[in-house]
Every structure is written in C-alpha cells, then in structure tokens.
Design an enzyme around this catalytic site. Structure first.
Site, PDB file in Angstrom:
ATOM      1  N   ASN A   7       0.872  -1.172   0.000  1.00 41.79           N
ATOM      2  CA  ASN A   7       0.000   0.000   0.000  1.00 41.79           C
ATOM      3  C   ASN A   7       0.910   1.223   0.000  1.00 41.79           C
ATOM      4  OD1 ASN A   7      -1.896   1.968   0.421  1.00 41.79           O
ATOM      5  ND2 ASN A   7      -2.710   1.092   2.318  1.00 41.79           N
ATOM      6  N   ARG A  88      -2.533  -1.932  -3.465  1.00 40.65           N
ATOM      7  CA  ARG A  88      -3.840  -1.399  -3.116  1.00 40.65           C
ATOM      8  C   ARG A  88      -4.064  -0.078  -3.862  1.00 40.65           C
ATOM      9  NH1 ARG A  88      -5.610   2.010   2.044  1.00 40.65           N
ATOM     10  NH2 ARG A  88      -7.800   2.109   1.521  1.00 40.65           N
ATOM     11  N   HIS A 177     -13.357   0.961   1.058  1.00 40.96           N
ATOM     12  CA  HIS A 177     -13.172  -0.190   1.968  1.00 40.96           C
ATOM     13  C   HIS A 177     -13.666  -1.489   1.341  1.00 40.96           C
ATOM     14  CE1 HIS A 177     -13.744   2.776   5.581  1.00 40.96           C
ATOM     15  NE2 HIS A 177     -12.457   2.637   5.303  1.00 40.96           N
ATOM     16  N   GLY A 205     -13.781   2.024  11.497  1.00 40.55           N
ATOM     17  CA  GLY A 205     -12.447   2.375  11.993  1.00 40.55           C
ATOM     18  C   GLY A 205     -12.417   3.880  12.124  1.00 40.55           C
ATOM     19  N   ASN A 206     -11.272   4.462  11.848  1.00 39.62           N
ATOM     20  CA  ASN A 206     -11.210   5.911  11.821  1.00 39.62           C
ATOM     21  C   ASN A 206     -12.071   6.404  10.661  1.00 39.62           C
ATOM     22  OD1 ASN A 206     -10.329   8.373  12.676  1.00 39.62           O
ATOM     23  ND2 ASN A 206      -8.471   8.295  11.430  1.00 39.62           N
ATOM     24  N   ASP A 278     -10.604   9.933  18.180  1.00 38.68           N
ATOM     25  CA  ASP A 278     -10.376   8.536  18.556  1.00 38.68           C
ATOM     26  C   ASP A 278     -11.454   8.059  19.530  1.00 38.68           C
ATOM     27  OD1 ASP A 278      -9.284   6.186  19.985  1.00 38.68           O
ATOM     28  OD2 ASP A 278      -7.484   6.623  18.815  1.00 38.68           O
ATOM     29  N   ARG A 280     -11.521   5.793  21.652  1.00 39.50           N
ATOM     30  CA  ARG A 280     -11.063   5.520  23.025  1.00 39.50           C
ATOM     31  C   ARG A 280     -11.136   6.782  23.868  1.00 39.50           C
ATOM     32  NH1 ARG A 280      -6.103   2.340  20.444  1.00 39.50           N
ATOM     33  NH2 ARG A 280      -6.455   4.084  19.054  1.00 39.50           N
ATOM     34  N   GLY A 326     -10.956  -0.948  13.428  1.00 34.83           N
ATOM     35  CA  GLY A 326     -10.544  -0.511  14.771  1.00 34.83           C
ATOM     36  C   GLY A 326     -11.655  -0.451  15.810  1.00 34.83           C
ATOM     37  N   GLU A 329     -13.928  -3.865  15.851  1.00 34.49           N
ATOM     38  CA  GLU A 329     -13.273  -5.021  16.477  1.00 34.49           C
ATOM     39  C   GLU A 329     -13.023  -4.809  17.967  1.00 34.49           C
ATOM     40  OE1 GLU A 329      -9.709  -5.979  14.204  1.00 34.49           O
ATOM     41  OE2 GLU A 329     -10.832  -5.706  12.345  1.00 34.49           O
ATOM     42  N   GLU A 379      -7.302  -6.882   4.997  1.00 36.59           N
ATOM     43  CA  GLU A 379      -7.265  -6.411   3.607  1.00 36.59           C
ATOM     44  C   GLU A 379      -6.015  -6.909   2.893  1.00 36.59           C
ATOM     45  OE1 GLU A 379      -8.186  -2.742   5.615  1.00 36.59           O
ATOM     46  OE2 GLU A 379      -9.249  -2.047   3.827  1.00 36.59           O
TER      47      GLU A 379
HETATM   48  P1  ADP Z   1      -8.157   3.437   9.833  1.00 32.59           P
HETATM   49  O1  ADP Z   1      -7.582   2.229   9.158  1.00 32.59           O
HETATM   50  O2  ADP Z   1      -9.438   3.925   9.225  1.00 32.59           O
HETATM   51  O3  ADP Z   1      -7.184   4.525  10.135  1.00 32.59           O
HETATM   52  P2  ADP Z   1      -8.578   1.629  12.081  1.00 32.59           P
HETATM   53  O4  ADP Z   1      -9.465   0.605  11.499  1.00 32.59           O
HETATM   54  O5  ADP Z   1      -7.179   1.261  12.398  1.00 32.59           O
HETATM   55  O6  ADP Z   1      -8.626   2.975  11.278  1.00 32.59           O
HETATM   56  O7  ADP Z   1      -9.295   2.144  13.411  1.00 32.59           O
HETATM   57  C1  ADP Z   1      -8.668   3.083  14.227  1.00 32.59           C
HETATM   58  C2  ADP Z   1      -9.635   3.484  15.308  1.00 32.59           C
HETATM   59  O8  ADP Z   1     -10.028   2.322  16.070  1.00 32.59           O
HETATM   60  C3  ADP Z   1      -9.036   4.404  16.331  1.00 32.59           C
HETATM   61  O9  ADP Z   1      -9.132   5.738  15.917  1.00 32.59           O
HETATM   62  C4  ADP Z   1      -9.894   4.151  17.539  1.00 32.59           C
HETATM   63  O10 ADP Z   1     -10.961   5.058  17.497  1.00 32.59           O
HETATM   64  C5  ADP Z   1     -10.450   2.766  17.344  1.00 32.59           C
HETATM   65  N1  ADP Z   1     -10.001   1.845  18.385  1.00 32.59           N
HETATM   66  C6  ADP Z   1      -8.860   1.118  18.447  1.00 32.59           C
HETATM   67  N2  ADP Z   1      -8.786   0.400  19.595  1.00 32.59           N
HETATM   68  C7  ADP Z   1      -9.914   0.688  20.293  1.00 32.59           C
HETATM   69  C8  ADP Z   1     -10.436   0.303  21.560  1.00 32.59           C
HETATM   70  N3  ADP Z   1      -9.780  -0.552  22.360  1.00 32.59           N
HETATM   71  N4  ADP Z   1     -11.636   0.818  21.931  1.00 32.59           N
HETATM   72  C9  ADP Z   1     -12.296   1.682  21.148  1.00 32.59           C
HETATM   73  N5  ADP Z   1     -11.863   2.091  19.949  1.00 32.59           N
HETATM   74  C10 ADP Z   1     -10.688   1.615  19.523  1.00 32.59           C
END
Ligand code: ADP
Length: 394
Positions: A7, A88, A177, A205-206, A278, A280, A326, A329, A379
């Site tokens: 990628n 990708r 995606h 995810g983000n 984020d 979290r 993110g 999961e 992916e």
């Molecule tokens: P991208 O690939 O779109 O950048 P990801 O799929 O890696 O994003 O997701 C990232 C996001 O996952 C983070 O910004 C966060 O919000 C979320 N994340 C990761 N771990 C946790 C967790 N333990 N609890 C809640 N959200 C989480």
C-alpha cells in the site's frame, strides 16, 4: 511462493509478505517519510519488531531494502521466489470491477482516475513503477478499494443532482473499503456455511462504512463519490444537508479547499466532541462526564443504526451483521449500544461474548433473531489472495 501486498502512499509504503497458499505472514512493516527526510522503517519478522533509520529518497529504494531484509533474514534465497506483488488502489472508478494485472494500459487508466483520488492514485502508481523496476519478474496486480461496490445498481449509486454531472464529471457513488467488505463477507459466509446470504458488514475504523451484501455481492454501501459520506467518522462528517456547505462558505468566505479540510479533518467525532477523533478518548470523556463526548457517541451510534436498519429493509432481511476495523473489532461499548438499539429487530447482545477485542466470534445470544459477529478484517490477505489467483492463471 511469496506474494507481497503493498500500500503505497505519497511518503509511505506499507507491506506484508505472505507464503501462499498457506497464508502465513512472513514479514510486515512500513517505510515512512519517503522522500521528505528523517526517514525510517519498521519491520516485523520472526516474531521480532525492529525500527531502522535509513535514507529513503524514493519508493524504489524502499523496495530494495525490503528485498535485502527478505534475503538477509533467509525468508527468500533469491528475488525470483516473489511471484506476485498486489498493490492497493483507492479509486478504480466505474472502470475496474475486479483485481487486474498492472499493464501499461491499466496504469494509464488508474492515472486518469486520479481526479477522483488526487492524493492516493498517483502515489500508488509511483509504488507500482518502483516495484516493477525492483522485481521485474513478479506479477504486479492492482486491487481496488472500489471494485467490490461495482455491483451496485443505478438506483443505489446515482445522486439526485443534474444528470449531466454524472455524464460530464462521473459524479456518482463509488464506495470504499471494498477489499475489507469483501473479505469479511466471504469469511462470514464460510462461518455460516452457505453463500446465499444477506449480510450487513460494518467496517468501523477511523474511516467507516457499511455495506449491504447479498449472495456475496455488494448491493449498497454508505460511502459515496469520496469516503466522506454515510457514517459519522473520526474526523469526517458523513451524510448531511449539502446546503450546509454553501451556507457556511457564504457566511465565512471560506475556500472550497478550506471547507474540504474541515469536513474531512475537523468534523465527525472530533468536530462534535472538541476532544478527539479517537473512539477511546470519546469513551474516556463519557466516563468522566463530558457531555459533548456523549453527544458525539450518541450521534455516531444513531447513524450506524440508521444504516443497518435501511440495509435490513433493502436486503429484505439479514442473516448476519458483521463488525470489523478498529472500532468494530475493539469497542465493546459501541457494539453494545448499536445492538441494543436494534432490539426491535429481535437482536440480543450476549454481553459476555461481546466483552472481547479483536477476536472472531459471535456476540449475540442463541435466540437473537439475527446473529452479529466480530470478524477482524484482513485487507492485506485479500490483496494477496487475489494476486495469488492471478499468478496461478498467468
Ligand atoms: P483506519 O484504518 O481507518 O485509520 P482503524 O481501522 O485502524 O482505522 O481504526 C482506528 C480506530 O479504532 C481508532 O481511531 C480508535 O478510534 C479505534 N479503536 C482502536 N482500539 C480501540 C479500543 N480498544 N476501543 C475503542 N476504539 C478503539
């Protein structure tokens, strides 16, 4: 044989090397700050992670270092063992509906589609050209984020704007995606043991998107012309009244570029909470009584529930809901809030099963009318599998 999934960004190169067909990961990592100084790479192999600072003037040098690492660590004896490299590609427009071999004609087409993905497609082309130079014998393939969504019908992909915008400027929904939605829907079908299924796949995810998938084919997806449609995301607004944009531009004198930055980088969870993009941090904010974090989360969950509901109706039922990426999961709280709000459909979350992060499993009770699953996305593996099958055909 070894297949690399890569990628390429404008200053980065992520890679994963798979032994195929066993799908074992041999090496993975990322080169960063390519061409902009202070460059370095991190690499994971043989269970060890290491970081090295090196001069990375361009992507070709990054590939050369990657090959050297593979040889020095005895993962390959020679370059010839790498039979395929899957790249990708963010935007394949209406032209690409599947993974292709990166011929000169295909690369030209990807370049033509750059106006729809100005940051991403040109960077990917740099990556393809560099890989071809360094690994001339490996089959180079291109795997599109949009390809899986090409099965959408006009009623799903058109916008209700003047038809000439579609004809003249290719304004329509392309989605994103796709590789992830394809991977988790295939995996869900494997788990269910059947392929005539109606699935709702939530890649949260983000960036975040939801797809309605019938019999393995995408029927609708929440992202649009660009990834800023559909769900509320970390820093993207997703769906809203389009006139908000022109109204605020008139009020403030903001340029299209400034507006674009705000809608993509300063909106979503970040915009509403004023705290963070984020999940979290939002969760932490809620726990410490921050009202705007609570509002952001409530809106975020509501939008996801709205999409699941409308795809349930569109599909005329649903055999399983899948959570991935993110947040999907890892956020126990977000999954529970979503599934609780879907109680009217007879969905019942199993709180104990849901109390996990990043593990493939069912998270609803046995008497839930629709099961929901966590399926960690992969992916890179999807890219490698597509590339492997083209290598076998070549
Ligand atoms: P991208 O690939 O779109 O950048 P990801 O799929 O890696 O994003 O997701 C990232 C996001 O996952 C983070 O910004 C966060 O919000 C979320 N994340 C990761 N771990 C946790 C967790 N333990 N609890 C809640 N959200 C989480």
């Amino acid at each position: 044989m070894i297949i690399l999934a890569v990628n390429a960004g404008s200053s980065s190169l992520k890679f994963t090397g798979f032994e195929m067909p066993s799908e074992d990961v041999l090496i993975s990592g990322v080169f960063e700050r390519i061409g902009i100084g202070n460059s370095f790479y991190t690499i994971k192999l043989n269970g060890e992670k290491k970081k090295k600072e090196v001069d990375l003037p361009n992507h070709k040098v990054a590939f050369e270092i990657l090959i050297k690492e593979l040889i020095d660590n005895k993962i390959v004896e020679s370059l010839d063992e790498i039979k395929g490299v899957g790249h990708r590609i963010v935007q394949g427009g209406a032209y690409f509906d599947k993974t292709e071999i990166a011929t000169a004609e295909v690369i030209e087409k990807i370049d033509e589609l750059s106006s729809l993905a100005p940051l991403h497609n040109p960077a990917a082309i740099v990556g393809i050209k560099a890989a071809k130079e360094v690994m001339p014998k490996a089959l180079q393939t291109v795997v599109f984020d949009t390809a899986f969504h090409q099965t959408m019908k006009e009623t799903e992909y058109m916008y209700a704007v003047p038809y000439s915008w579609y004809k003249d400027y290719q304004v329509r929904k392309y989605g994103a995606h796709g590789t992830s939605h394809k991977y988790v829907s295939q995996r869900m079908n494997e788990i269910l043991g059947r392929y005539d299924t109606k699935l709702i796949t939530c890649h949260i995810g983000n960036g975040a998107s939801i797809s309605a998938v019938k019999n393995g084919k995408c029927v609708d997806t929440s992202m649009g012309l660009t990834p800023n449609a559909g769900l509320i995301m970390g820093s993207r607004c997703g769906d809203m009244d389009a006139t908000v944009v022109t109204y605020v531009m008139e009020k403030t004198g903001m340029s299209p570029k400034e507006m674009d930055t705000i809608l993509n980088k300063q909106s979503g969870l970040l915009g509403i909470s004023g705290v963070s993009s984020d999940s979290r941090d939002i969760e932490e904010g809620i726990n410490s009584g921050n009202e705007r974090c609570k509002l952001a989360q409530d809106m975020y969950v509501k939008r996801i529930v709205e999409y699941i509901s409308k795809y349930y109706v569109l599909l005329e039922g649903c055999d399983a809901i899948v959570f991935t990426a993110g947040v999907g999961e890892n956020s126990i709280m977000t999954r529970k809030q979503i599934l609780d709000k879907l109680g009217v459909l007879g969905i019942k979350v199993d709180e104990e099963a849901n109390n996990v992060r990043g593990i493939e499993r069912k998270i609803t009770t046995d008497d839930s009318k629709i099961p929901a699953y966590i399926i960690p996305t992969n992916e890179e593996l999807m890219i490698a599998k597509d590339t492997y099958s083209l290598v076998l055909q070549d």
